[in-house]
Structure formats: structure tokens, C-alpha cells
Write an enzyme that holds these catalytic residues in place. Structure first.
Site, PDB file in Angstrom:
ATOM      1  N   CYS A  80      44.818  47.843 138.750  1.00 55.26           N
ATOM      2  CA  CYS A  80      43.669  47.050 139.178  1.00 55.26           C
ATOM      3  C   CYS A  80      42.440  47.952 139.259  1.00 55.26           C
ATOM      4  O   CYS A  80      42.489  49.031 139.871  1.00 55.26           O
ATOM      5  CB  CYS A  80      43.955  46.420 140.536  1.00 55.26           C
ATOM      6  N   CYS A 128      45.248  40.221 141.618  1.00 53.92           N
ATOM      7  CA  CYS A 128      45.915  41.367 142.221  1.00 53.92           C
ATOM      8  C   CYS A 128      46.454  40.949 143.591  1.00 53.92           C
ATOM      9  O   CYS A 128      45.718  40.389 144.406  1.00 53.92           O
ATOM     10  CB  CYS A 128      44.924  42.523 142.354  1.00 53.92           C
ATOM     11  N   CYS A 152      47.095  36.834 130.041  1.00 49.57           N
ATOM     12  CA  CYS A 152      45.827  37.057 129.351  1.00 49.57           C
ATOM     13  C   CYS A 152      44.849  37.613 130.381  1.00 49.57           C
ATOM     14  O   CYS A 152      44.369  36.878 131.241  1.00 49.57           O
ATOM     15  CB  CYS A 152      45.338  35.739 128.759  1.00 49.57           C
TER      16      CYS A 152
END
Length: 165
Positions: A80, A128, A152
Site C-alpha cells: 500500500c 487496504c 484491478c
């Protein structure tokens, strides 16, 4: 008689918007702030680039084929961009041709899911699980020889950490 029927339909139409819908939205919004890593909007703005902030915090989408991550072929972990939580492994990345980095699976427990209705059609949104940053969407048109899923992901929402040899 037409006036009575028309009045009935108008009342029915306006009565469909109840307080229960407002409560559901409040519940959904309050869940977004309950992540292990929680910062104020000002803190996120100061830590992220304008593009990262737009995608990760405002659920934006980057232009297709604009991510440098599309061309990475080496082994490593995609984390992330907001909090460095490991999200995807390179061995699960595949070329989808959509213009965004695509993976057939996420690192278990590090990606959370929700429903996105922004375009009028429900889509499986992913974020996340540690900071709530918007990553992208999950579709059922991935490789059939693996999970069949296509995560995606906006490349701007990720950083790549190569494996140490």
C-alpha cells in the site's frame, strides 16, 4: 380519478426515501474510519502526493496504461502506497490488457472489500485493510486456471518492493 392515481404515485415515490437509508449510509461511513491506521484528512494530504490522495482517499481512478508498475517483471511484493502494508505478490500478477496492474489474488487478510455503486452498478471495491485506502475493484474475469479473479488495482495506490536475493 387521474389526479387521485397521480397523487398516490407521487406520495409513494417520495415515501421510498426513509431514515433507514440515511442510517445505513452513516453506518457505512463510520466503518471506513475504523482501521488500525487512522489519520485525519489533513495528515493524509500532507503525506501523500495529490494523485495518491485522489485515488487512495477519494476512491479515484488513475488513467489506464499510466502506471510504471505494469512493466515490472521481477519478484517482489506490492505494498500500500499509504501505509506499506503488503497487499499482492508478483507471482500472482498477470497481464490483463486493461491498463491497470492486475492480480489473481491478494495477500490474505490485508485487503478488505466493499460495494461501490458510483457508476450505478454495484462493483466489488477493494481497499487496504490496515488504512482503508482505495485500491481498485475485483472482477470475475481473471485467469480461469487460477482463482478466476482479477484484482484491478490503481498502480498509484501501490509501491513495489523487490525481493532480496
Amino acid at each position: 380519478m387521474k389526479n387521485i392515481i397521480l397523487s398516490f404515485f407521487c406520495i409513494l415515490l417520495f415515501s421510498c426515501n426513509t431514515k433507514a437509508q440515511n442510517n445505513q449510509k452513516e453506518t457505512t461511513d463510520s466503518k471506513k474510519s475504523k482501521f488500525p491506521i487512522s489519520k485525519t484528512d489533513a495528515e493524509w494530504k500532507s503525506e501523500l502526493s495529490e494523485s495518491e490522495y485522489y485515488v487512495l482517499r477519494k476512491a479515484g481512478t488513475e488513467r489506464p496504461f499510466s502506471s510504471d508498475l505494469l512493466e515490472i517483471k521481477e519478484a517482489g511484493t506490492y505494498v500500500c502506497a499509504a501505509c506499506a502494508t503488503p497487499l499482492f505478490r508478483s507471482e500472482h500478477k498477470f497481464k490483463s490488457g486493461t491498463g491497470w496492474p492486475s492480480f489473481d489474488r491478494a495477500i490474505e487478510g490485508n485487503v478488505g472489500y466493499g460495494v461501490d455503486n458510483k457508476i450505478g452498478v454495484p462493483r466489488d471495491e477493494e481497499h487496504c485493510a490496515k488504512c482503508g485506502g482505495h485500491l481498485g475493484h475485483v472482477f470475475d474475469d481473471g485467469p480461469s486456471n487460477t482463482t478466476g479473479k482479477r484484482h484491478c488495482v490503481n498502480g498509484i495506490a501501490l509501491n513495489f518492493i523487490p525481493d532480496e536475493n
